[in-house]
Design a protein around this motif. Structure first.
Motif, PDB file in Angstrom:
ATOM      1  N   TYR A 166       0.821  -1.218   0.000  1.00 44.81           N
ATOM      2  CA  TYR A 166       0.000   0.000   0.000  1.00 44.81           C
ATOM      3  C   TYR A 166       0.851   1.263   0.000  1.00 44.81           C
ATOM      4  N   LYS A 167       2.059   1.190   0.495  1.00 44.10           N
ATOM      5  CA  LYS A 167       2.945   2.352   0.520  1.00 44.10           C
ATOM      6  C   LYS A 167       3.624   2.596  -0.824  1.00 44.10           C
ATOM      7  N   PHE A 168       3.647   1.604  -1.696  1.00 43.70           N
ATOM      8  CA  PHE A 168       4.378   1.704  -2.949  1.00 43.70           C
ATOM      9  C   PHE A 168       3.906   2.833  -3.864  1.00 43.70           C
ATOM     10  N   PRO A 169       2.585   3.054  -4.092  1.00 43.55           N
ATOM     11  CA  PRO A 169       2.182   4.155  -4.987  1.00 43.55           C
ATOM     12  C   PRO A 169       2.673   5.524  -4.503  1.00 43.55           C
ATOM     13  N   ARG A 170       2.631   5.773  -3.216  1.00 41.58           N
ATOM     14  CA  ARG A 170       3.113   7.051  -2.691  1.00 41.58           C
ATOM     15  C   ARG A 170       4.619   7.179  -2.913  1.00 41.58           C
ATOM     16  N   PHE A 171       5.349   6.080  -2.731  1.00 38.82           N
ATOM     17  CA  PHE A 171       6.789   6.082  -2.983  1.00 38.82           C
ATOM     18  C   PHE A 171       7.077   6.352  -4.456  1.00 38.82           C
ATOM     19  N   LEU A 172       6.330   5.723  -5.351  1.00 41.30           N
ATOM     20  CA  LEU A 172       6.530   5.894  -6.782  1.00 41.30           C
ATOM     21  C   LEU A 172       6.271   7.344  -7.208  1.00 41.30           C
ATOM     22  N   ILE A 173       5.217   7.939  -6.688  1.00 35.07           N
ATOM     23  CA  ILE A 173       4.909   9.331  -7.014  1.00 35.07           C
ATOM     24  C   ILE A 173       6.012  10.261  -6.511  1.00 35.07           C
ATOM     25  N   SER A 174       6.510  10.007  -5.308  1.00 41.09           N
ATOM     26  CA  SER A 174       7.567  10.877  -4.777  1.00 41.09           C
ATOM     27  C   SER A 174       8.866  10.720  -5.567  1.00 41.09           C
ATOM     28  N   VAL A 175       9.159   9.536  -6.056  1.00 42.09           N
ATOM     29  CA  VAL A 175      10.358   9.336  -6.877  1.00 42.09           C
ATOM     30  C   VAL A 175      10.222  10.077  -8.203  1.00 42.09           C
ATOM     31  N   ILE A 176       9.047  10.011  -8.821  1.00 37.13           N
ATOM     32  CA  ILE A 176       8.828  10.691 -10.100  1.00 37.13           C
ATOM     33  C   ILE A 176       8.924  12.204  -9.929  1.00 37.13           C
ATOM     34  N   ILE A 177       8.305  12.741  -8.877  1.00 36.95           N
ATOM     35  CA  ILE A 177       8.380  14.177  -8.619  1.00 36.95           C
ATOM     36  C   ILE A 177       9.819  14.603  -8.340  1.00 36.95           C
ATOM     37  N   GLY A 178      10.541  13.811  -7.561  1.00 33.36           N
ATOM     38  CA  GLY A 178      11.939  14.122  -7.275  1.00 33.36           C
ATOM     39  C   GLY A 178      12.797  14.108  -8.523  1.00 33.36           C
ATOM     40  N   PHE A 179      12.520  13.174  -9.422  1.00 32.55           N
ATOM     41  CA  PHE A 179      13.269  13.109 -10.678  1.00 32.55           C
ATOM     42  C   PHE A 179      13.070  14.382 -11.492  1.00 32.55           C
ATOM     43  N   PHE A 180      11.810  14.813 -11.627  1.00 34.00           N
ATOM     44  CA  PHE A 180      11.547  16.014 -12.415  1.00 34.00           C
ATOM     45  C   PHE A 180      12.106  17.266 -11.751  1.00 34.00           C
ATOM     46  N   LEU A 181      12.039  17.343 -10.436  1.00 27.51           N
ATOM     47  CA  LEU A 181      12.579  18.512  -9.757  1.00 27.51           C
ATOM     48  C   LEU A 181      14.096  18.616  -9.924  1.00 27.51           C
ATOM     49  N   THR A 182      14.797  17.500  -9.798  1.00 31.00           N
ATOM     50  CA  THR A 182      16.252  17.548  -9.948  1.00 31.00           C
ATOM     51  C   THR A 182      16.661  17.725 -11.412  1.00 31.00           C
ATOM     52  N   THR A 183      15.831  17.268 -12.326  1.00 27.77           N
ATOM     53  CA  THR A 183      16.145  17.426 -13.742  1.00 27.77           C
ATOM     54  C   THR A 183      15.964  18.868 -14.195  1.00 27.77           C
ATOM     55  N   PHE A 184      14.895  19.504 -13.740  1.00 27.75           N
ATOM     56  CA  PHE A 184      14.577  20.850 -14.205  1.00 27.75           C
ATOM     57  C   PHE A 184      15.111  21.960 -13.311  1.00 27.75           C
ATOM     58  N   GLN A 185      15.813  21.621 -12.247  1.00 29.70           N
ATOM     59  CA  GLN A 185      16.370  22.650 -11.354  1.00 29.70           C
ATOM     60  C   GLN A 185      17.339  23.588 -12.087  1.00 29.70           C
ATOM     61  N   PRO A 186      18.240  23.104 -12.945  1.00 28.81           N
ATOM     62  CA  PRO A 186      19.096  24.038 -13.699  1.00 28.81           C
ATOM     63  C   PRO A 186      18.298  24.970 -14.612  1.00 28.81           C
ATOM     64  N   VAL A 187      17.193  24.487 -15.170  1.00 22.68           N
ATOM     65  CA  VAL A 187      16.365  25.333 -16.028  1.00 22.68           C
ATOM     66  C   VAL A 187      15.735  26.446 -15.201  1.00 22.68           C
TER      67      VAL A 187
END
Length: 65
Positions: free
Chosen positions: A9-30
């Protein structure tokens, strides 16, 4: 066995946080580039050209099928 379901049950929340973290670290230089006016114009122009280019390529590919 109940521990398994709790983790499942915790996995979907973990997956969403990983995806958001990926986009935040990717677009931080932009986001840092958007602080100056000259860089803002360059970034917006580059993004616009990239989107138009992808649109035209996909349009050509789908028309030929």
């Amino acid at each position: 066995m109940s521990n398994f379901w709790v983790n499942l049950y915790k996995f979907p929340r973990f997956l969403i946080s990983v995806i958001i973290g990926f986009f935040l670290t990717t677009f931080q230089p932009v986001f840092k580039l958007l602080k100056t006016k000259k860089s803002k114009l360059l970034v917006i122009t580059t993004i616009t050209i990239t989107i138009v280019l992808f649109y035209r390529i996909i349009r050509i590919i789908t028309d030929s099928i």
